[in-house]
Design an enzyme around this catalytic site. Structure first.
Site, PDB file in Angstrom:
ATOM      1  N   MET A   1       0.926  -1.069   0.146  1.00 35.36           N
ATOM      2  CA  MET A   1      -0.068   0.055  -0.037  1.00 35.36           C
ATOM      3  C   MET A   1       0.965   1.210  -0.070  1.00 35.36           C
ATOM      4  O   MET A   1       0.236   2.357   0.232  1.00 35.36           O
ATOM      5  CB  MET A   1      -0.911  -0.011   1.253  1.00 35.36           C
TER       6      MET A   1
ATOM      7  N   HIS B   1       9.247  -3.764   3.633  1.00 31.06           N
ATOM      8  CA  HIS B   1       8.904  -3.825   1.964  1.00 31.06           C
ATOM      9  C   HIS B   1      10.170  -4.253   1.136  1.00 31.06           C
ATOM     10  O   HIS B   1      10.211  -5.111   0.429  1.00 31.06           O
ATOM     11  CB  HIS B   1       8.205  -2.567   1.462  1.00 31.06           C
TER      12      HIS B   1
END
Length: 281
Positions: free
Chosen positions: A29, A36
């Site tokens: 997102m 990430h």
């Protein structure tokens, strides 16, 4: 690196890829951090081609204020991805691309995985997660898709989603990446003051001590000890602490040496909701 914004552009890029090669997907997102980055690096190492999606999915927010406040850092996100590999396809769709008719959540039956912990406190959250993940998997058709273990309950639910929807993809869970003080990396951490962000090592330290106690004390005693630690700390408000079976996520009452258990926690700090978990055996 290619950045595409529509399904048509994405499919055009994917159609140029040999169907015999391994394709990795990292759904995000945005507001990317080193957690990430670790997922993307793993995907790059295990596949010949990788897609990273950046999409703030409205159907998984039960709190509209959280949706509004969710950080958007697209330029920084693209720079982070580019530093890992310039061969990655970045998919950055608008809401209308993935919800062309209306923003609507599908209803799933996850065999109870969605009824405890996050599911108890975030109504309809996992139906929203399932809706967008199923859409991305069916659109991109990856060989493997990568998710972090910080959201371990979400990981189990996505594994169940793939099973019940019979989607041919391997779901890869990746270890939690932590800040130097131990706080599990999250986009939400940016909303914490510097002082509280450093103090938030308390959460992970509590989990580690709970794991030690789990070896010699009863489940009830461990849970009561955790509650007391938070009652004595005014900076953090405990929403839940639960010990569950790893596979079913069913809360346990007694330890079972024949199964694996995991401890889960949700905490508020400065009105920011933080989650974490730890393997117990």
């Amino acid at each position: 690196m290619v950045v595409v914004k529509t399904k048509k552009e994405l499919l055009s890029e994917l159609n140029n890829i040999d169907s015999s090669i391994a394709l990795g997907l990292v759904p995000t997102m945005g507001a990317l951090h080193q957690g990430h980055a670790s997922l993307i690096k793993k995907a790059v190492s295990e596949n010949q081609k990788v897609v990273v999606s950046i999409f703030v999915n409205p159907t998984q927010f039960n709190n509209k204020e959280d949706l509004v406040k969710y950080p958007k850092t697209l330029d920084a996100d693209i720079n982070l991805i580019s530093a890992i590999s310039k061969e990655i396809i970045v998919f950055v769709p608008e809401v209308s691309e993935l919800y062309p008719k209306q923003v609507k959540t599908k209803i799933y039956h996850f065999d109870g995985l969605d009824k405890v912990m996050e599911g108890e406190f975030r109504d309809n959250h996992f139906n929203g997660v399932g809706t967008i993940v199923e859409a991305l998997l069916n659109l991109i058709k990856p060989t493997r898709a990568y998710f972090g273990e910080k959201d371990y309950q979400q990981l189990r639910i996505i594994q169940k989603l793939v099973e019940i929807q019979q989607i041919p993809v391997e779901i890869i869970g990746c270890e939690i990446v932590r800040e130097k003080h131990g706080l599990a990396m999250s986009s939400r951490n940016e909303r914490l003051s510097k002082k509280i962000r450093q103090k938030a090592e308390f959460i992970y330290e509590t989990l580690k001590t709970a794991k030690q106690k789990f070896g010699t004390e009863s489940v009830l005693d461990v849970k009561e000890w955790v509650v007391k630690q938070f009652n004595d700390n005014i900076d953090f408000q405990l929403e839940y602490f639960e010990i569950t079976d790893v596979n079913t996520l069913t809360p346990i009452i007694k330890k079972n040496t024949n199964t694996k258990q995991r401890a889960f926690i949700a905490v508020y700090a400065e009105e920011v909701r933080l989650i974490d978990n730890i393997a117990l055996n």
